[in-house]
Design a protein around this motif. Structure first.
Motif, PDB file in Angstrom:
ATOM      1  N   ALA A 144      37.052  50.887  49.126  1.00 36.38           N
ATOM      2  CA  ALA A 144      37.212  49.680  49.944  1.00 36.38           C
ATOM      3  C   ALA A 144      38.337  48.764  49.458  1.00 36.38           C
ATOM      4  CB  ALA A 144      35.899  48.901  49.966  1.00 36.38           C
ATOM      5  N   ILE A 145      39.052  49.160  48.419  1.00 35.62           N
ATOM      6  CA  ILE A 145      40.113  48.297  47.878  1.00 35.62           C
ATOM      7  C   ILE A 145      41.227  48.115  48.900  1.00 35.62           C
ATOM      8  CG2 ILE A 145      41.952  48.149  46.150  1.00 35.62           C
ATOM      9  CD1 ILE A 145      40.092  49.476  44.180  1.00 35.62           C
ATOM     10  N   ASP A 146      41.606  46.863  49.077  1.00 38.31           N
ATOM     11  CA  ASP A 146      42.715  46.542  49.971  1.00 38.31           C
ATOM     12  C   ASP A 146      44.030  46.967  49.320  1.00 38.31           C
ATOM     13  OD1 ASP A 146      44.055  45.074  52.197  1.00 38.31           O
ATOM     14  OD2 ASP A 146      44.751  43.833  50.524  1.00 38.31           O
ATOM     15  N   PRO A 147      44.869  47.752  50.004  1.00 38.36           N
ATOM     16  CA  PRO A 147      46.123  48.231  49.406  1.00 38.36           C
ATOM     17  C   PRO A 147      47.029  47.105  48.905  1.00 38.36           C
ATOM     18  CG  PRO A 147      45.652  49.425  51.428  1.00 38.36           C
ATOM     19  CD  PRO A 147      44.651  48.307  51.351  1.00 38.36           C
ATOM     20  N   GLU A 148      47.064  45.972  49.606  1.00 41.67           N
ATOM     21  CA  GLU A 148      47.902  44.866  49.176  1.00 41.67           C
ATOM     22  C   GLU A 148      47.384  44.260  47.876  1.00 41.67           C
ATOM     23  OE1 GLU A 148      48.497  41.974  52.182  1.00 41.67           O
ATOM     24  OE2 GLU A 148      49.389  43.370  53.617  1.00 41.67           O
ATOM     25  N   THR A 149      46.055  44.152  47.760  1.00 44.74           N
ATOM     26  CA  THR A 149      45.468  43.640  46.528  1.00 44.74           C
ATOM     27  C   THR A 149      45.754  44.580  45.362  1.00 44.74           C
ATOM     28  OG1 THR A 149      43.693  42.566  47.766  1.00 44.74           O
ATOM     29  CG2 THR A 149      43.327  42.919  45.412  1.00 44.74           C
ATOM     30  N   PHE A 150      45.629  45.886  45.615  1.00 46.32           N
ATOM     31  CA  PHE A 150      45.895  46.866  44.564  1.00 46.32           C
ATOM     32  C   PHE A 150      47.360  46.826  44.142  1.00 46.32           C
ATOM     33  CE2 PHE A 150      47.184  51.127  43.170  1.00 46.32           C
ATOM     34  CZ  PHE A 150      46.307  51.301  42.112  1.00 46.32           C
ATOM     35  N   ALA A 151      48.253  46.661  45.114  1.00 46.30           N
ATOM     36  CA  ALA A 151      49.684  46.653  44.813  1.00 46.30           C
ATOM     37  C   ALA A 151      50.068  45.459  43.946  1.00 46.30           C
ATOM     38  CB  ALA A 151      50.487  46.636  46.111  1.00 46.30           C
ATOM     39  N   GLU A 152      49.299  44.367  44.039  1.00 45.44           N
ATOM     40  CA  GLU A 152      49.621  43.161  43.286  1.00 45.44           C
ATOM     41  C   GLU A 152      49.536  43.406  41.784  1.00 45.44           C
ATOM     42  OE1 GLU A 152      47.882  38.648  42.584  1.00 45.44           O
ATOM     43  OE2 GLU A 152      47.278  39.788  44.357  1.00 45.44           O
ATOM     44  N   ASP A 153      48.441  44.013  41.310  1.00 49.37           N
ATOM     45  CA  ASP A 153      48.329  44.252  39.863  1.00 49.37           C
ATOM     46  C   ASP A 153      47.530  45.510  39.526  1.00 49.37           C
ATOM     47  OD1 ASP A 153      45.788  43.469  40.453  1.00 49.37           O
ATOM     48  OD2 ASP A 153      45.764  41.702  39.162  1.00 49.37           O
ATOM     49  N   GLU A 154      47.339  46.379  40.527  1.00 47.03           N
ATOM     50  CA  GLU A 154      46.687  47.680  40.329  1.00 47.03           C
ATOM     51  C   GLU A 154      45.293  47.545  39.712  1.00 47.03           C
ATOM     52  OE1 GLU A 154      49.171  50.424  38.257  1.00 47.03           O
ATOM     53  OE2 GLU A 154      50.908  50.041  39.522  1.00 47.03           O
ATOM     54  N   ARG A 155      44.571  46.503  40.121  1.00 49.14           N
ATOM     55  CA  ARG A 155      43.232  46.323  39.553  1.00 49.14           C
ATOM     56  C   ARG A 155      42.226  47.225  40.271  1.00 49.14           C
ATOM     57  NH1 ARG A 155      41.269  40.251  41.135  1.00 49.14           N
ATOM     58  NH2 ARG A 155      43.458  39.730  41.184  1.00 49.14           N
ATOM     59  N   LEU A 156      41.340  47.807  39.493  1.00 49.26           N
ATOM     60  CA  LEU A 156      40.278  48.666  39.999  1.00 49.26           C
ATOM     61  C   LEU A 156      38.939  48.134  39.474  1.00 49.26           C
ATOM     62  CD1 LEU A 156      41.936  52.165  39.440  1.00 49.26           C
ATOM     63  CD2 LEU A 156      41.366  51.156  41.654  1.00 49.26           C
ATOM     64  N   PRO A 157      37.844  48.375  40.203  1.00 50.81           N
ATOM     65  CA  PRO A 157      36.552  47.785  39.829  1.00 50.81           C
ATOM     66  C   PRO A 157      35.841  48.532  38.707  1.00 50.81           C
ATOM     67  CG  PRO A 157      36.298  49.079  41.827  1.00 50.81           C
ATOM     68  CD  PRO A 157      37.770  49.106  41.491  1.00 50.81           C
ATOM     69  N   TYR A 158      36.526  48.701  37.573  1.00 56.11           N
ATOM     70  CA  TYR A 158      35.898  49.366  36.438  1.00 56.11           C
ATOM     71  C   TYR A 158      34.721  48.556  35.881  1.00 56.11           C
ATOM     72  CZ  TYR A 158      40.157  52.222  36.323  1.00 56.11           C
ATOM     73  OH  TYR A 158      41.192  53.066  36.642  1.00 56.11           O
ATOM     74  N   TRP A 159      34.721  47.260  36.162  1.00 57.95           N
ATOM     75  CA  TRP A 159      33.702  46.365  35.629  1.00 57.95           C
ATOM     76  C   TRP A 159      32.315  46.639  36.194  1.00 57.95           C
ATOM     77  CZ3 TRP A 159      31.127  43.904  39.453  1.00 57.95           C
ATOM     78  CH2 TRP A 159      31.774  43.794  40.697  1.00 57.95           C
ATOM     79  N   ALA A 160      32.211  47.348  37.318  1.00 55.78           N
ATOM     80  CA  ALA A 160      30.986  47.366  38.116  1.00 55.78           C
ATOM     81  C   ALA A 160      29.934  48.378  37.652  1.00 55.78           C
ATOM     82  CB  ALA A 160      31.332  47.638  39.586  1.00 55.78           C
ATOM     83  N   ASP A 161      30.222  49.132  36.603  1.00 52.05           N
ATOM     84  CA  ASP A 161      29.291  50.178  36.179  1.00 52.05           C
ATOM     85  C   ASP A 161      28.964  50.028  34.705  1.00 52.05           C
ATOM     86  OD1 ASP A 161      27.659  52.380  36.484  1.00 52.05           O
ATOM     87  OD2 ASP A 161      29.227  53.660  37.302  1.00 52.05           O
ATOM     88  N   ILE A 162      27.972  50.779  34.253  1.00 49.78           N
ATOM     89  CA  ILE A 162      27.607  50.824  32.834  1.00 49.78           C
ATOM     90  C   ILE A 162      28.304  52.025  32.216  1.00 49.78           C
ATOM     91  CG2 ILE A 162      25.712  51.047  31.190  1.00 49.78           C
ATOM     92  CD1 ILE A 162      23.862  49.917  33.386  1.00 49.78           C
ATOM     93  N   TRP A 163      29.032  51.814  31.123  1.00 55.23           N
ATOM     94  CA  TRP A 163      29.796  52.877  30.492  1.00 55.23           C
ATOM     95  C   TRP A 163      29.221  53.197  29.111  1.00 55.23           C
ATOM     96  CZ3 TRP A 163      32.977  55.070  33.843  1.00 55.23           C
ATOM     97  CH2 TRP A 163      33.438  54.300  34.915  1.00 55.23           C
ATOM     98  N   THR A 164      29.384  54.441  28.714  1.00 57.56           N
ATOM     99  CA  THR A 164      28.855  54.848  27.408  1.00 57.56           C
ATOM    100  C   THR A 164      29.467  54.032  26.276  1.00 57.56           C
ATOM    101  OG1 THR A 164      30.525  56.622  27.341  1.00 57.56           O
ATOM    102  CG2 THR A 164      28.309  57.204  28.132  1.00 57.56           C
ATOM    103  N   SER A 165      30.718  53.647  26.415  1.00 55.20           N
ATOM    104  CA  SER A 165      31.369  52.851  25.373  1.00 55.20           C
ATOM    105  C   SER A 165      30.657  51.520  25.171  1.00 55.20           C
ATOM    106  CB  SER A 165      32.829  52.597  25.737  1.00 55.20           C
ATOM    107  OG  SER A 165      33.553  53.801  25.803  1.00 55.20           O
ATOM    108  N   SER A 166      30.175  50.921  26.261  1.00 53.30           N
ATOM    109  CA  SER A 166      29.474  49.639  26.147  1.00 53.30           C
ATOM    110  C   SER A 166      28.119  49.826  25.475  1.00 53.30           C
ATOM    111  CB  SER A 166      29.304  48.991  27.523  1.00 53.30           C
ATOM    112  OG  SER A 166      28.386  49.694  28.335  1.00 53.30           O
ATOM    113  N   LEU A 167      27.480  50.971  25.680  1.00 53.40           N
ATOM    114  CA  LEU A 167      26.200  51.244  25.013  1.00 53.40           C
ATOM    115  C   LEU A 167      26.389  51.331  23.504  1.00 53.40           C
ATOM    116  CD1 LEU A 167      24.670  53.950  27.388  1.00 53.40           C
ATOM    117  CD2 LEU A 167      24.236  51.500  27.400  1.00 53.40           C
TER     118      LEU A 167
END
Length: 253
Positions: free
Chosen positions: A56-79
């Motif tokens: 659902a990422i808007d292409p214009e928003t992504f083009a601004e700074d290539e941000r992706l929603p990595y924040w939205a999940d639980i990762w093994t590194s955080s555990l």
């Protein structure tokens, strides 16, 4: 306002946390997830399917700074980082900054272990999830006295004489912690800049990584920049799957 320091947020009250959850549930398809770390159960609100966020990422928003929603999940590194805060770190009473806090698990664990914690992220949505999760997992006393939230773009940090005068929350820290922040080369030197500017001379940074090659490149760069570095490997289980996480302890030269 300089985009590197955007806003300083207080933890919500128990009553306002209900409103915050309603806001998040209206904006995202959310689900509760319990994880057990060092004998302590953490109840976290997360996005059910992060792939849908990516789609659902808007292409214009992504083009601004290539941000992706990595924040939205639980990762093994955080555990692994949360486990270190609870079981191994000499963290009680220390001032701790979490970079890229996402859902907030390591910072919440650090606060539970007695640290005074600033949880920071570039994404407002991430901070909203982290604030809500903090209310769910920490006592009101800890929240009010030892936890702060900060919207921070550490890729564009202000000069030290400016952030010290404008934001006391960014006085130098005893510890800086971060999980899964080393995944793009363009962030290497900004992250090193953060460690240089915000870590006390006798402080330590602890970064956890899921064994990616790019993480090894970053750790080698730290050595070239004359940081002292010690790494260790740790097996982490999430949703019945075991994987290896690298934990790096970093000190100023």
């Amino acid at each position: 306002m300089n985009r590197s320091i955007l806003q300083h947020l207080a933890p919500p009250s128990l009553q306002s946390a209900d409103t915050l959850r309603l806001h998040l549930a209206t904006k995202f398809d959310v689900v509760d997830k319990d994880v057990l770390i060092a004998g302590t159960k953490f109840s976290l609100l997360k996005v059910r399917d992060t792939n849908k966020l990516v789609d659902a990422i808007d292409p214009e928003t992504f083009a601004e700074d290539e941000r992706l929603p990595y924040w939205a999940d639980i990762w093994t590194s955080s555990l692994e980082l949360a486990r270190w805060c609870l079981e191994e770190a000499d963290i009680k009473g220390k001032r701790v900054l979490e970079l890229g806090c996402g859902l907030g698990l390591p910072g919440i664990a650090a606060a539970k272990a007695g640290a005074r914690v600033v949880l920071s992220d570039y994404e407002q949505d991430a901070l909203d999830f982290a604030r809500y999760n903090a209310v769910r997992n920490l006592s009101e006393e800890i929240l009010s006295s030892n936890v702060t939230f900060l919207q921070l773009d550490w890729r564009n940090l202000l000069p030290s004489h400016l952030w010290l005068s404008h934001l006391p929350a960014l006085q130098k820290f005893d510890m800086i912690i971060a999980a899964d922040v080393v995944y793009e080369r363009r962030n290497f030197f900004p992250l090193i800049d953060v460690l240089t500017k915000l870590l006390k001379p006798d402080g330590i940074a602890v970064i956890t990584e899921p064994g990616r090659t790019i993480g090894e490149y970053f750790f080698n760069l730290l050595k070239e920049e004359h940081f002292h570095l010690a790494t260790s490997k740790h097996n982490v289980e999430l949703d019945g799957k075991r994987s290896e996480v690298t934990r790096a302890t970093i000190r100023n030269s």
